[in-house]
Design an enzyme around this catalytic site. Structure first.
Site, short mmCIF file in Angstrom:
data_model
loop_
_atom_site.label_atom_id
_atom_site.label_comp_id
_atom_site.label_asym_id
_atom_site.label_seq_id
_atom_site.Cartn_x
_atom_site.Cartn_y
_atom_site.Cartn_z
N TYR A 193 0.86 -1.19 0.00
CA TYR A 193 0.00 0.00 0.00
C TYR A 193 0.88 1.23 0.00
O TYR A 193 1.87 1.29 0.74
CB TYR A 193 -0.87 -0.01 1.25
CG TYR A 193 -1.62 1.30 1.50
CD1 TYR A 193 -2.96 1.44 1.14
CD2 TYR A 193 -0.98 2.39 2.10
CE1 TYR A 193 -3.64 2.64 1.34
CE2 TYR A 193 -1.65 3.59 2.31
CZ TYR A 193 -2.98 3.71 1.93
OH TYR A 193 -3.65 4.89 2.14
N GLU B 94 -3.55 7.33 -4.03
CA GLU B 94 -3.41 6.07 -3.28
C GLU B 94 -3.33 4.89 -4.23
O GLU B 94 -4.09 4.83 -5.20
CB GLU B 94 -4.63 5.91 -2.36
CG GLU B 94 -4.59 4.66 -1.48
CD GLU B 94 -5.91 4.45 -0.74
OE1 GLU B 94 -6.00 4.84 0.44
OE2 GLU B 94 -6.85 3.92 -1.36
#
Ligand code: GDP
Ligand code: MN
Length: 393
Positions: free
Chosen positions: A104, A192
């Site tokens: 991530y 993101e």
């Protein structure tokens, strides 16, 4: 949405899976047929957590792709964050990659320091808040000094601190630099990648994308600012496709100052008759809220869905259905209308119906039995529907 985020990723050089954006099951089928392999169908909605919500499917052949696309388009995805749900109107069809690892990475503005903060964890593919809760030690952060900017040592340091598998090490610093460029250049509130995938064959790819742009930053990028404006038109196209019509078979018209209120819904078969119907409404002093071309050979089910689509526009206070029966059978149209109105969940508006041609007599009988009074001519129908839309009984 994801496909737009990935468009931006590609502009700055962040690798994304190969794929195509699609608004119909037929497009998905044709694409997979032309590109045999394993594909992922990803629902394009604003909300996250699509995997858990059933919005991500896998297909290894064109027929499966078509079936799954049909299931997904029109489906309402719900999550804990979004219990109301969001309807799927389009899909991203992407190469299914063999995943070795999911990480991530994101950049946002830290409210306290007003600096961009990079967040990285090797626990990708899941909700980052959950990771922060259960394994705070697995989350690494770096506050970038905007005056000094980004340099690759930041990426190297973060990859090490977050214990990203070795396979990420080479690509990560460059990729994070590209993400930072995107963040700064487009004035983003958030960029993101979850998951940032390491594939079994050693590639590092942005498998998902979330980009939240600040409207104030968009003056530099008019093409991206246009994405927001284009949506109403695209929504009509997607709505048409979702009920099985062609992309240009449904369009809504915005109200115009000084003109009659656009409150008459119209359904016709064929673009020509549709235009004629709208003109007749206009000549009668009214305004068509929309144009829905139901096409040839319309079955009862499609008539029902078309009725629902037109009445989903809250401005519509009466509807004119004008069908010339060639391959479209009058009795099928009449059955569809009666069925649509029999369901308790539809919004009922006064209807004016004109049926001519094939099986028109049978159709008129079905309508008369159900309590409708069909009209004979287009002008008669237009005058009647405009009066009804404006509140006559
Ligand atoms: P989200 O649930 O809305 O965040 O959608 P994602 O794009 O992150 O996809 C959810 C999950 O689907 C990922 O975490 C993966 O586990 C899985 N997934 C998505 N694309 C692929 C792929 O190409 N290959 C494999 N094996 N899994 C995938
Ligand atoms: Mn994701």
């Amino acid at each position: 949405m994801e496909y737009q985020g990935k468009d931006l990723f590609r502009r700055v050089g962040i690798p994304t899976p190969n794929g195509v954006y699609a608004t119909s099951a037929a497009e998905v089928r044709d694409y997979i047929a032309a590109h045999p392999g394993s594909w992922v169908l990803k629902s394009q909605v604003m909300m996250g957590g699509r995997g858990k919500a059933g919005g991500i499917k896998f297909a290894d052949d064109a027929a499966t792709g078509e079936t799954l696309a049909r299931e997904l388009i029109g489906k309402v995805l719900k999550s804990i964050q979004n219990p109301e749900g969001e309807e799927v109107r389009s899909l991203l069809v992407e190469e299914k990659v063999a995943i070795a690892s999911e990480a991530y990475v994101s950049i946002t503005i830290d409210r306290a320091t007003k600096k961009p903060v990079v967040i990285v964890t090797s626990q990708g593919g899941m909700d980052v808040e959950e990771v922060a809760e259960a394994h705070p030690e697995a989350i690494s952060k770096y506050w970038i000094d905007p005056a000094a900017g980004y340099s690759p040592f930041i990426g190297r340091q973060l990859a090490f601190a977050a214990k990203l598998p070795v396979g990420y090490r080479k690509a990560f610093p460059g990729l994070l630099g590209a993400l930072y460029t995107l963040f700064m250049d487009y004035g983003a509130n958030l960029v993101e990648i979850n998951p940032l995938v390491l594939t079994k064959d050693g590639r590092v790819i942005a498998s998902d994308a979330k980009v939240d742009l600040d409207d104030n930053g968009l003056y530099k990028h008019p093409d991206v600012a246009d994405w927001n404006k284009k949506q109403p038109a695209d929504a009509d196209q997607a709505a048409a496709v979702a009920i099985g019509l062609g992309m240009s078979n449904y369009a809504r018209f915005d109200d115009e100052p000084g003109a009659a209120p656009k409150n008459v819904g119209t359904i016709a078969n064929g673009a020509g008759l549709g235009m004629g119907t709208m003109d007749a409404v206009k000549n009668a002093g009214g305004g068509a809220a929309n144009f829905l071309d139901i096409g040839g050979g319309a079955q009862a089910e499609l008539v029902k869905k078309s009725y629902e689509l037109v009445t989903s526009d809250p401005r519509v206070t009466a509807m004119f259905i004008n069908i010339f029966g060639g391959i479209t059978r009058g009795d099928q149209v009449a059955k569809g209308i009666v069925e649509a109105l029999a369901g308790g969940d539809v919004r009922k508006v006064p209807l004016v119906i004109r049926l001519t041609g094939t099986n028109a007599d049978e159709g008129r009988k079905i309508l008369a039995d159900a309590g409708f009074v069909p009209v004979e001519t287009m002008d008669e129908g237009a005058a009647k529907v405009v009066a009804l839309a404006n509140g006559a009984n």
